[in-house]
Design an enzyme around this catalytic site. Sequence first.
Site, short mmCIF file in Angstrom:
data_model
loop_
_atom_site.label_atom_id
_atom_site.label_comp_id
_atom_site.label_asym_id
_atom_site.label_seq_id
_atom_site.Cartn_x
_atom_site.Cartn_y
_atom_site.Cartn_z
N PHE A 1 -32.59 7.11 42.45
CA PHE A 1 -33.00 5.70 42.47
C PHE A 1 -34.43 5.49 42.94
CE2 PHE A 1 -32.09 6.11 47.00
CZ PHE A 1 -33.08 5.31 47.57
N LYS B 1 -29.78 10.43 31.94
CA LYS B 1 -28.80 9.67 32.73
C LYS B 1 -29.56 9.09 33.92
CE LYS B 1 -26.43 9.36 35.88
NZ LYS B 1 -26.55 8.26 36.87
N GLU C 1 -27.88 4.78 38.33
CA GLU C 1 -27.13 3.56 38.03
C GLU C 1 -27.52 2.43 38.99
OE1 GLU C 1 -26.23 6.18 39.55
OE2 GLU C 1 -24.39 6.01 40.72
N SER D 1 -30.05 13.88 45.65
CA SER D 1 -29.69 14.37 46.98
C SER D 1 -29.24 15.83 46.94
CB SER D 1 -28.57 13.51 47.54
OG SER D 1 -27.42 13.65 46.74
N CYS E 1 -38.96 11.36 48.51
CA CYS E 1 -38.53 12.73 48.86
C CYS E 1 -39.63 13.46 49.59
CB CYS E 1 -38.12 13.49 47.62
SG CYS E 1 -39.50 13.80 46.53
N GLU F 1 -31.31 14.01 56.42
CA GLU F 1 -32.38 13.26 55.76
C GLU F 1 -32.05 11.77 55.93
OE1 GLU F 1 -32.40 13.27 51.43
OE2 GLU F 1 -34.59 13.26 51.42
P1 NAD Z 1 -28.09 10.90 44.42
O1 NAD Z 1 -27.91 12.36 44.55
O2 NAD Z 1 -27.11 10.01 45.06
O3 NAD Z 1 -28.12 10.48 42.87
C1 NAD Z 1 -28.91 11.20 41.94
C2 NAD Z 1 -28.21 11.16 40.59
O4 NAD Z 1 -26.95 11.82 40.69
C3 NAD Z 1 -27.92 9.74 40.11
O5 NAD Z 1 -28.22 9.66 38.74
C4 NAD Z 1 -26.44 9.57 40.36
O6 NAD Z 1 -25.80 8.75 39.42
C5 NAD Z 1 -25.89 10.97 40.26
N1 NAD Z 1 -24.73 11.19 41.13
C6 NAD Z 1 -24.43 10.55 42.30
N2 NAD Z 1 -23.31 11.04 42.83
C7 NAD Z 1 -22.88 12.02 42.01
C8 NAD Z 1 -21.78 12.93 42.05
N3 NAD Z 1 -20.90 12.91 43.03
N4 NAD Z 1 -21.65 13.82 41.04
C9 NAD Z 1 -22.53 13.86 40.03
N5 NAD Z 1 -23.61 13.02 39.94
C10 NAD Z 1 -23.77 12.11 40.92
O7 NAD Z 1 -29.59 10.60 44.93
P2 NAD Z 1 -30.27 9.18 45.18
O8 NAD Z 1 -29.69 8.56 46.40
O9 NAD Z 1 -30.33 8.41 43.92
O10 NAD Z 1 -31.77 9.65 45.49
C11 NAD Z 1 -32.23 9.97 46.78
C12 NAD Z 1 -32.23 11.46 47.01
O11 NAD Z 1 -33.03 12.11 46.01
C13 NAD Z 1 -32.84 11.87 48.33
O12 NAD Z 1 -32.08 12.92 48.89
C14 NAD Z 1 -34.23 12.37 47.96
O13 NAD Z 1 -34.80 13.29 48.85
C15 NAD Z 1 -33.94 13.01 46.65
N6 NAD Z 1 -35.13 13.14 45.84
C16 NAD Z 1 -35.67 14.38 45.72
C17 NAD Z 1 -36.84 14.56 45.00
C18 NAD Z 1 -37.45 15.91 44.87
O14 NAD Z 1 -38.31 16.08 44.02
N7 NAD Z 1 -37.06 16.89 45.68
C19 NAD Z 1 -37.46 13.44 44.41
C20 NAD Z 1 -36.87 12.18 44.56
C21 NAD Z 1 -35.70 12.05 45.27
#
Ligand code: NAD
Length: 507
Positions: free
Chosen positions: A159, A183, A186, A236, A291, A391
């Site tokens: 997000f 994808k 959401e 994440s 991140c 985090e």
């Molecule tokens: P998230 O992991 O909750 O969601 C990421 C994606 O995974 C979304 O599209 C979501 O729909 C999907 N998803 C969520 N739960 C899932 C599950 N149980 N099984 C399969 N898919 C699932 O992450 P977020 O909250 O949207 O983003 C924040 C996180 O992203 C933070 O931890 C941040 O550090 C990390 N991030 C990392 C980088 C990097 O380059 N290292 C860059 C941006 C964000």
Amino acid sequence: MTAVPNTATSVPTVPLLINGEWVDSSATEFRNVVNPATQEVLARVPLATASEVAAAVGAAHRAFATWRHTPIGARLRVMLRFQALIREHSKRIAAILTAEQGKTLADAEGDIFRGLEVVEHACSIGTLQQGGFAENVAATVDTYTLQQPIGVCAGITPFNFPAMIPLWMFPMAIVCGNTFVLKPSEQDPLSTMELVKLALEAGVPPGVLNVVHGAKDVVDALCTHPDIKAVSFVGSTAVGTHVYNLANAHGKRVQSMMGAKNHAVVLPDAHKEQTLNALAGAGFGAAGQRCMATSVVVLVGAARDWVPDLVARAKTLKVGAGAEPGTDVGPVVSVAAKERILGLIAAGEREGATLVLDGRGVEVPGYPRGNFIGPTIFTDVKTDMSIYTEEIFGPVLVVIGVDTLDDAIALVNRNPFGNGTGVFTQSGAAARKFQSEIDVGQVGINIPIPVPVPYFSFTGSRGSKLGDLGPYGKQVVQFYTQTKTVTARWFDDATVNDGVNTTISLK
Ligand code: NAD
């Protein structure tokens, strides 16, 4: 983000994109896209059905048959048009991004700009996707390599950068000759969808780029589909690890960029004003939801005395709605995210850290329902406290004091994450020692958020990344292509006859 029943509502439903057509999903479950400053519901997102995911992958699979043979020049000209369209529509998309994600308008434009730079770089594919050639590896034999597209690739995005991170993925995948199923998050897919529309307008053919919405079920379907060859994930650590393991077990190439705990190490000889500006900007900008945000400040030696100055600098930041002029710190993305961050702040107090700046209870005139948390700073933090081990992903800085640069390096290297780190100093020798000994993939020297420009690659490491090759830059061309080695011999004399040779050649 709330689940809502499949009933007609006054808000638009975000469509899927399958084979160049905008498709109304027949989903039975939806999520609301909510403005974090006001709680206004902006749209609802379907959780696509299994057959819709299969249709998107099928369209991408069919499109690959022709797109892979489309000349490089034609592919890069699509990217040239795409970058021009992004530039033209940047302010409009930034407003949508701020409404759905919360960050300030200026930061939303930055989010788009960072993605735009990747699209600009994609225009150089003519020199990026080149193989090698060695003449005369044996008598009349040459060896050369082809960097061929691998097929249907999938991207799953978080997000916090709804423009930049999708743009890390599909432009480079497509320009290499692959087709793509995206994808988006959401929680805030609207600005991503605006960019997808521009990609179609730029000339991306039907089926080359497809979009499905959803959560775990859709992600799992992509990770296990036999026709998907590579998966790019950003999000994440928990989800990224799941995606990596699942997609890997199904034979896919995977790159998974995940969570972080980024330490800024401050030596007492650092330029004080610039360093305090950097810490406040990198810790609290985007409400800490980057991140690469600075989340731990390590004050070395006499720099420990800088805490009051850091607090004073943080207090100058204005908390408010991202769309309001003058806002420095917008709301966090959702009510749930705010609750989680408040829970971690409470845990920090319980576990014995000292709360020297408390951002809870901040009030923003005109926005009583926004998910606001003001800049928050803890000192006396120990490495076993949850505010250090987790985090936080909010506007919270934890400060740790150490005696020496060696202590600081050891502290950073003990932390399992390896996304980014920075050292603040006027000493070249100290900076050089830091860059050499620190075990973190992206290092800043007097730079708080050292995200590489797209001619390099994003190189987070250790617990922040799974997979060898990072997004964008040269590494991603390797990721989105398969190297094929050809060894060829041509005979220019029709009478030549070497005879049958049943042994390995010794020449
Ligand atoms: P998230 O992991 O909750 O969601 C990421 C994606 O995974 C979304 O599209 C979501 O729909 C999907 N998803 C969520 N739960 C899932 C599950 N149980 N099984 C399969 N898919 C699932 O992450 P977020 O909250 O949207 O983003 C924040 C996180 O992203 C933070 O931890 C941040 O550090 C990390 N991030 C990392 C980088 C990097 O380059 N290292 C860059 C941006 C964000």
